[in-house]
Every structure is written in C-alpha cells, then in structure tokens.
Design a protein around this motif. Sequence first.
Motif, PDB file in Angstrom:
ATOM      1  N   VAL A 179       0.562  -0.875  -0.251  1.00  0.00           N
ATOM      2  CA  VAL A 179       0.055   0.333  -0.086  1.00  0.00           C
ATOM      3  C   VAL A 179       0.952   0.824  -0.097  1.00  0.00           C
ATOM      4  CG1 VAL A 179      -1.648   1.329   1.085  1.00  0.00           C
ATOM      5  CG2 VAL A 179      -1.750  -1.262   1.357  1.00  0.00           C
ATOM      6  N   PRO A 180       0.405   2.527  -1.020  1.00  0.00           N
ATOM      7  CA  PRO A 180       1.643   3.778  -1.038  1.00  0.00           C
ATOM      8  C   PRO A 180       0.788   4.176  -0.149  1.00  0.00           C
ATOM      9  CG  PRO A 180      -0.067   3.632  -2.320  1.00  0.00           C
ATOM     10  CD  PRO A 180      -0.214   2.486  -2.375  1.00  0.00           C
ATOM     11  N   PRO A 181       2.068   4.904   0.474  1.00  0.00           N
ATOM     12  CA  PRO A 181       2.202   6.032   2.456  1.00  0.00           C
ATOM     13  C   PRO A 181       0.796   7.015   1.435  1.00  0.00           C
ATOM     14  CG  PRO A 181       3.909   6.772   0.599  1.00  0.00           C
ATOM     15  CD  PRO A 181       3.446   5.610   0.089  1.00  0.00           C
ATOM     16  N   PRO A 182      -0.228   7.440   2.696  1.00  0.00           N
ATOM     17  CA  PRO A 182      -0.573   8.946   2.851  1.00  0.00           C
ATOM     18  C   PRO A 182      -1.130   9.272   2.540  1.00  0.00           C
ATOM     19  CG  PRO A 182      -1.125   7.473   4.897  1.00  0.00           C
ATOM     20  CD  PRO A 182       0.482   6.802   4.609  1.00  0.00           C
ATOM     21  N   LEU A 191       2.761  14.407   6.196  1.00  0.00           N
ATOM     22  CA  LEU A 191       4.007  14.124   6.543  1.00  0.00           C
ATOM     23  C   LEU A 191       5.542  13.423   7.879  1.00  0.00           C
ATOM     24  CD1 LEU A 191       5.234  17.751   5.665  1.00  0.00           C
ATOM     25  CD2 LEU A 191       5.276  16.608   4.153  1.00  0.00           C
ATOM     26  N   PRO A 192       4.609  13.107   8.392  1.00  0.00           N
ATOM     27  CA  PRO A 192       5.210  11.631   9.968  1.00  0.00           C
ATOM     28  C   PRO A 192       4.891  10.886   9.671  1.00  0.00           C
ATOM     29  CG  PRO A 192       4.225  14.348  10.633  1.00  0.00           C
ATOM     30  CD  PRO A 192       3.698  14.069  10.338  1.00  0.00           C
ATOM     31  N   LEU A 193       3.842  10.371   8.906  1.00  0.00           N
ATOM     32  CA  LEU A 193       3.381   9.029   8.444  1.00  0.00           C
ATOM     33  C   LEU A 193       3.876   8.760   6.885  1.00  0.00           C
ATOM     34  CD1 LEU A 193      -0.295   9.109   8.387  1.00  0.00           C
ATOM     35  CD2 LEU A 193       0.940   7.691   9.867  1.00  0.00           C
ATOM     36  N   ARG A 194       4.054   9.670   6.203  1.00  0.00           N
ATOM     37  CA  ARG A 194       5.123   8.994   4.779  1.00  0.00           C
ATOM     38  C   ARG A 194       6.220   9.105   5.089  1.00  0.00           C
ATOM     39  NH1 ARG A 194       2.542  10.485   0.084  1.00  0.00           N
ATOM     40  NH2 ARG A 194       4.479  10.346  -1.546  1.00  0.00           N
ATOM     41  N   ALA A 195       7.032   9.726   5.999  1.00  0.00           N
ATOM     42  CA  ALA A 195       8.733   9.413   6.750  1.00  0.00           C
ATOM     43  C   ALA A 195       8.527   8.193   6.780  1.00  0.00           C
ATOM     44  CB  ALA A 195       8.966  11.086   7.473  1.00  0.00           C
ATOM     45  N   LEU A 196       7.997   7.748   7.836  1.00  0.00           N
ATOM     46  CA  LEU A 196       7.567   6.567   8.906  1.00  0.00           C
ATOM     47  C   LEU A 196       6.729   5.303   8.198  1.00  0.00           C
ATOM     48  CD1 LEU A 196       6.388   8.340  12.516  1.00  0.00           C
ATOM     49  CD2 LEU A 196       9.066   7.094  11.018  1.00  0.00           C
TER      50      LEU A 196
END
Length: 273
Positions: A179-182, A191-196
């Motif tokens: 699944v791609p990042p949100p 932004l933090p979700l994409r980084a993590l």
Amino acid sequence: MLWDSVGDIRTLLTLPPAMALQVAHPAVGAGVDDHSVFRTDPWGRAERSLGSLQLWVYGGEAAVAEGIRLRRLHRTIKGTDAHGRPYHALTPHHYAWVHATGFPVVRHARGYLWGRRFTDAEERQLYGEWLRVGRLLGLRDRDMPQTVEEFWPYYRDMLAHEVELTKVAEELTAVDPTVPPPDRGPLLVRLPLRALWPLLRGPFARLRHFVTVGLLPPEAREAIGLSWTPRQERRLRRFGKVVGRLVPLLPERLRYFPMAHEARLRHRSQQQR
C-alpha cells in the motif's frame, strides 16, 4: 438509524469488508479491476467512497445530485468478466448487489464495534432506510428485496451461486504490504506518516487484512473461500471492545465525520428555534 451510525468514525472500518463482498461478484470485480484506480490511488478511492456515503445520508439535495453523478459515472463501465461473460455496471442485478452488501456487513460489524447487535425492529428499520438510499442511487423497487425477510434468501442465493474469490477480492483481503503512503489528511499528520511509512506499511497491511476478513459475515467469508481461525475471532472481539468503549468517549466533533457533525449541529439548531 443511518443518521446516527453512518457518520460515526467506526463506519470507516466497515468499508473494506463491504467492498470485498461487492467485488466477490465476478461482474463487479471485473468492473473494478478494469476501471477503478484502487491500486494506484487507494487513499483517494477510499476518501471518495466515504464522501459519497456521507452525502447519501447527510447531503440533503446534494444526495440526489450524487446519485445522478454515480449513475453517469457507471454508464461506461462495461467489459468481460473472468468467465468470459459480458458485464455492465448498471445492469440492475449487479448494481443492486453493490448496494445490498452494505446491509449484512453493517449488521455483522455492529455487534463488534458498537457493543450490541440490532434488535429485530432496528434491523427492519435499517433495511428500510437502506432501500430509500438505494432509490437515490437509481435502484427501483423491483431491483432489491423489499423486506428483511425477503433479503436473506436473496443474499444466501447470491453467496451460494454467484460469489467467489475473484482477482480483486483476493487482492483486497491479502496481507500485502505494498500500500502506498497516505496522501490525504492534514499536512502535519501526513508528512510524519509518509516518513515512517516503511515501518508502518506492514502493520497497516496486516490490520487492513484483519479488519476486512474479520468484519465480513461468516457465511460470506465461507462463500468467498477466506480462512478465519478461533484465535483471530478472539482477537477481533477484543479489538471491537476497545473500539466500542473508546469511541463514545470522544467529543462529538471527533466521533463523527465533518459532514455528519455539521449536519447534526444544523439539525439541533433548527429544533431549538
């Protein structure tokens, strides 16, 4: 009843199993496989589905416009399914199944996520309201069973003779960490979700699988050919208890999606005049 439940954030957990049951029909699965962006834009697809659902219940006149928009959108969705049979998204039998699946999924999930099952009277009322939503979407009375008592034979017949583990149903119920990042939501969260995401992707995929398969009614899981163990069932019950106890403690503005919250505020304001 839809007014009280559809806007509740717990409804979000019922969307994956409902979609899995929809696409377990070969015609619906082929339509999604051929025409949907669920693989390349899963977050956008989910956002649009949720927004559409909210409009049906809380949108007022916009609900009618949304029903018209959806039918127009589906006019060009046609092709051939995995068995070589032609399909069209607006064929009443197929279009009705997509709408019908929401009822058994919500009914089953209620006992886990809300902590109690519907009474017989509530179930009849919910089904009647779901039929009225179907009319907004262009379904005619003859396209769906008109009572709960008529619905269950129809549902069991669909499970016995038409539902299967289609390609798309298999993808939506797989433990797949691709699944791609949100790419939706507030920037400070996104932004933090994409980084993590490299760390979170696996746990998220496993949770998605767990909720999707677990909140499918048992008879639907069996018809599709999905496994579910007693250990998983115990975990789902524990998960449901936590969700069922925590969500009602949230302020209303967090417990309900924005459109639902705003509609509820307007309704109370009108009552006080």
